[in-house]
Scaffold this motif. Structure first.
Motif, PDB file in Angstrom:
ATOM      1  N   LYS A   1       5.610  -6.170  -5.398  1.00  0.00           N
ATOM      2  CA  LYS A   1       4.731  -5.704  -4.318  1.00  0.00           C
ATOM      3  C   LYS A   1       3.958  -6.848  -3.662  1.00  0.00           C
ATOM      4  O   LYS A   1       3.896  -6.923  -2.427  1.00  0.00           O
ATOM      5  CB  LYS A   1       3.779  -4.631  -4.854  1.00  0.00           C
ATOM      6  N   PRO A   2       3.347  -7.758  -4.440  1.00  0.00           N
ATOM      7  CA  PRO A   2       2.683  -8.895  -3.796  1.00  0.00           C
ATOM      8  C   PRO A   2       3.630  -9.750  -2.965  1.00  0.00           C
ATOM      9  O   PRO A   2       3.267 -10.222  -1.884  1.00  0.00           O
ATOM     10  CB  PRO A   2       2.111  -9.689  -4.981  1.00  0.00           C
TER      11      PRO A   2
ATOM     12  N   LYS B   1       4.434  -7.891   0.238  1.00  0.00           N
ATOM     13  CA  LYS B   1       3.251  -7.928   1.104  1.00  0.00           C
ATOM     14  C   LYS B   1       3.106  -9.292   1.764  1.00  0.00           C
ATOM     15  O   LYS B   1       2.813  -9.393   2.968  1.00  0.00           O
ATOM     16  CB  LYS B   1       2.007  -7.606   0.276  1.00  0.00           C
TER      17      LYS B   1
ATOM     18  N   SER C   1       5.695  -9.638   4.463  1.00  0.00           N
ATOM     19  CA  SER C   1       5.339  -8.805   5.610  1.00  0.00           C
ATOM     20  C   SER C   1       4.242  -9.462   6.448  1.00  0.00           C
ATOM     21  O   SER C   1       4.308  -9.468   7.686  1.00  0.00           O
ATOM     22  CB  SER C   1       4.880  -7.432   5.117  1.00  0.00           C
ATOM     23  N   GLU C   2       3.242 -10.039   5.793  1.00  0.00           N
ATOM     24  CA  GLU C   2       2.155 -10.699   6.531  1.00  0.00           C
ATOM     25  C   GLU C   2       2.658 -11.947   7.255  1.00  0.00           C
ATOM     26  O   GLU C   2       2.224 -12.242   8.372  1.00  0.00           O
ATOM     27  CB  GLU C   2       1.024 -11.056   5.572  1.00  0.00           C
TER      28      GLU C   2
ATOM     29  N   SER D   1      -4.066 -12.269   4.397  1.00  0.00           N
ATOM     30  CA  SER D   1      -5.178 -11.791   3.570  1.00  0.00           C
ATOM     31  C   SER D   1      -5.083 -12.423   2.182  1.00  0.00           C
ATOM     32  O   SER D   1      -4.038 -12.939   1.785  1.00  0.00           O
ATOM     33  CB  SER D   1      -5.118 -10.266   3.452  1.00  0.00           C
TER      34      SER D   1
ATOM     35  N   ASP E   1      -5.955 -10.617  -0.559  1.00  0.00           N
ATOM     36  CA  ASP E   1      -6.056  -9.467  -1.463  1.00  0.00           C
ATOM     37  C   ASP E   1      -4.772  -9.342  -2.291  1.00  0.00           C
ATOM     38  O   ASP E   1      -3.911  -8.497  -2.021  1.00  0.00           O
ATOM     39  CB  ASP E   1      -6.307  -8.198  -0.647  1.00  0.00           C
ATOM     40  N   TYR E   2      -4.644 -10.209  -3.309  1.00  0.00           N
ATOM     41  CA  TYR E   2      -3.468 -10.208  -4.183  1.00  0.00           C
ATOM     42  C   TYR E   2      -3.909 -10.123  -5.640  1.00  0.00           C
ATOM     43  O   TYR E   2      -4.987 -10.620  -5.995  1.00  0.00           O
ATOM     44  CB  TYR E   2      -2.632 -11.474  -3.966  1.00  0.00           C
TER      45      TYR E   2
ATOM     46  N   TYR F   1      -0.552 -15.960  -6.237  1.00  0.00           N
ATOM     47  CA  TYR F   1      -0.338 -15.432  -4.887  1.00  0.00           C
ATOM     48  C   TYR F   1      -1.545 -15.720  -3.988  1.00  0.00           C
ATOM     49  O   TYR F   1      -1.388 -16.007  -2.796  1.00  0.00           O
ATOM     50  CB  TYR F   1      -0.061 -13.931  -4.940  1.00  0.00           C
TER      51      TYR F   1
END
Length: 458
Positions: free
Chosen positions: A283-284, A287, A290-291, A304, A306-307, A312
């Motif tokens: 998931k990280p 994400k 994707s970012e 961001s 937020d990991y 990460y």
């Protein structure tokens, strides 16, 4: 949580899982299962002893029938010697009764008739070992056990069932006239019968040279159990060595439980592993990708932080620093491009515009710019070997004149630096007109005529 700590905890978890599985399945359960197997082996051993005792009883009953017989009694009195020998002490008797020894002796041990039977040669014979055996048995006989002598011994290095009974009349009366010895070797057929009934891998009767525990387990595992039984058939001189296949209802009933337990533990382990890998790795990572894609299409300018793991977060911070550095450099390059009087245009091999400064918009509309890029792209295609730089002079478009310099910044990425030379071109044309035309009439002058004739003559 850092990935290093995550994988360390993961390793500890896997190691603990395997260790617990090993001790649970291969220690505690093994001890329990093999304890059951050992008890089962003892029961089988007792059944084997009962089986052999029954065989000895059968042999003893046969001996009794032949010993307590009027014809045999008369035979021992030497009254029907030849007839008895001809009818009874013959190979057919041994084969029909399935015995290897049929021997009549007097009370003092003297041989009357009979002996061992060799099935291959078909002969009845006596040997020294048999004579010594008879002598030893008669020596040890007493009135107490005279009528009940049956035993398994090692004779000629083979397990041998032997029975002795006094020769009497049919009513079991009369003074004994001698002894009848009957015996048989344990054959391969007997061993196969034991193997079939009791699932035995190997069965041996050995001499017991020294005192030992009544049952000694030599090998105990999930494949085989090997044990020795001292005082076999209540004989201190014998011991039995038996090996068993571990394939019985006890283990067979436990194997499904072990399999289900292992599969359940594996599934639990797999679910936990999948959850941890999904949460801390997949998931990280998705994400982050994707970012990065959003930054690429200009939907956002930074990632961001937020990991769930430290690695990460550090990676996102490094990427953000890199993006900020690129942004600063981009702003500097844009500022420089805007300050210059030249036209600055950045485009790729697919004719897509990456960047253009204000001067480009002042000089060209969208269609003219498209026309310009297509012409330059054609020029680039026509060059056999492009050395990274192309100069185009006196390029005319919509009464504007330009000099262009095209530089390949990266592969398939080109930087166009254009200089507007329209004003200089107009001045050049004005000076040429003043030098070659009459100011009043507008006609070409003598100098122009001479230059024209010179060009024609050349």
């Amino acid at each position: 949580m850092s990935l290093k700590r995550f994988f360390l905890l993961l390793f500890i978890f896997i190691f603990s899982f395997l260790l617990i599985s090993y001790f649970f399945i291969f220690k505690f359960l093994e001890l329990g299962f093999l304890s059951l197997e050992k008890e089962n082996s003892k029961k089988i051993l007792n059944k084997i002893e009962l089986y052999l005792q029954e065989e000895m009883i059968k042999l003893h009953n046969l001996t009794k029938d032949w010993a307590a017989w009027d014809d045999a009694y008369i035979f021992m009195e030497n009254k029907n010697y030849e007839k008895f020998i001809k009818i009874n002490i013959v190979p057919e008797t041994y084969l029909n009764l399935k015995i290897d020894l049929l021997l009549y002796t007097y009370l003092n041990g003297k041989i009357k008739a009979g002996g061992l039977f060799n099935e291959k040669s078909g002969k009845i014979y006596l040997n020294k070992e048999l004579l010594n055996l008879i002598k030893e048995i008669l020596k040890n006989l007493s009135n107490k056990n005279l009528y009940d002598y049956k035993k398994m011994i090692l004779f000629m290095n083979k397990p041998f069932l032997i029975s002795v009974y006094p020769v009497l009349k049919s009513d079991f009366k009369g003074p004994p006239k001698g002894y009848l010895f009957m015996g048989r070797f344990l054959t391969s057929e007997d061993i196969n019968t034991l193997a079939t009934f009791f699932d035995i891998k190997e069965f041996q009767i050995l001499r017991s040279d020294k005192p030992s525990p009544e049952i000694n387990f030599i090998k105990v595992d999930f494949n085989e159990i090997v044990l020795e039984k001292a005082n076999f058939l209540n004989d201190e001189t014998l011991k039995a060595k038996i090996s068993f296949f571990v394939e019985n209802p006890y283990i067979k009933s436990i194997i499904p439980f072990i399999s289900i337990t292992q599969i359940s533990l594996f599934l639990i382990f797999a679910i936990i592993m999948s959850f941890l890998i999904d949460k801390y790795i997949l998931k990280p990572l998705l994400k982050l990708l994707s970012e990065i894609k959003e930054v690429e299409i200009k939907e956002k300018t930074r990632l961001s932080l937020d990991y769930p793991t430290k690695e990460y977060k550090n990676l996102a911070s490094v990427i953000n620093e890199f993006l900020e550095d690129i942004s600063v450099r981009e702003n500097i390059y844009k500022a420089v491009a805007e300050k210059t009087e030249n036209l600055i245009l950045l485009f790729n091999g697919e004719k897509n515009i990456i960047f253009k400064n204000t001067n480009v918009d002042l000089c060209f509309d969208s269609e003219e710019l498209k026309y310009l890029i297509e012409n330059i792209s054609e020029e680039l295609k026509n060059i056999e070997v492009f050395e990274g730089k192309l100069v185009i002079t006196n390029f005319n478009i919509k009464n504007y004149w330009f000099n262009f310099q095209i530089i390949e910044v990266f592969k398939n990425l080109y930087l166009l630096i254009g200089q507007n030379i329209t004003e200089a071109k107009l001045k050049e044309e004005k000076l040429f007109k003043m030098a070659t035309q009459d100011f009043l009439t507008g006609l070409y002058n003598r100098r122009y005529l001479e230059d024209a004739l010179e060009r024609i003559m050349a």
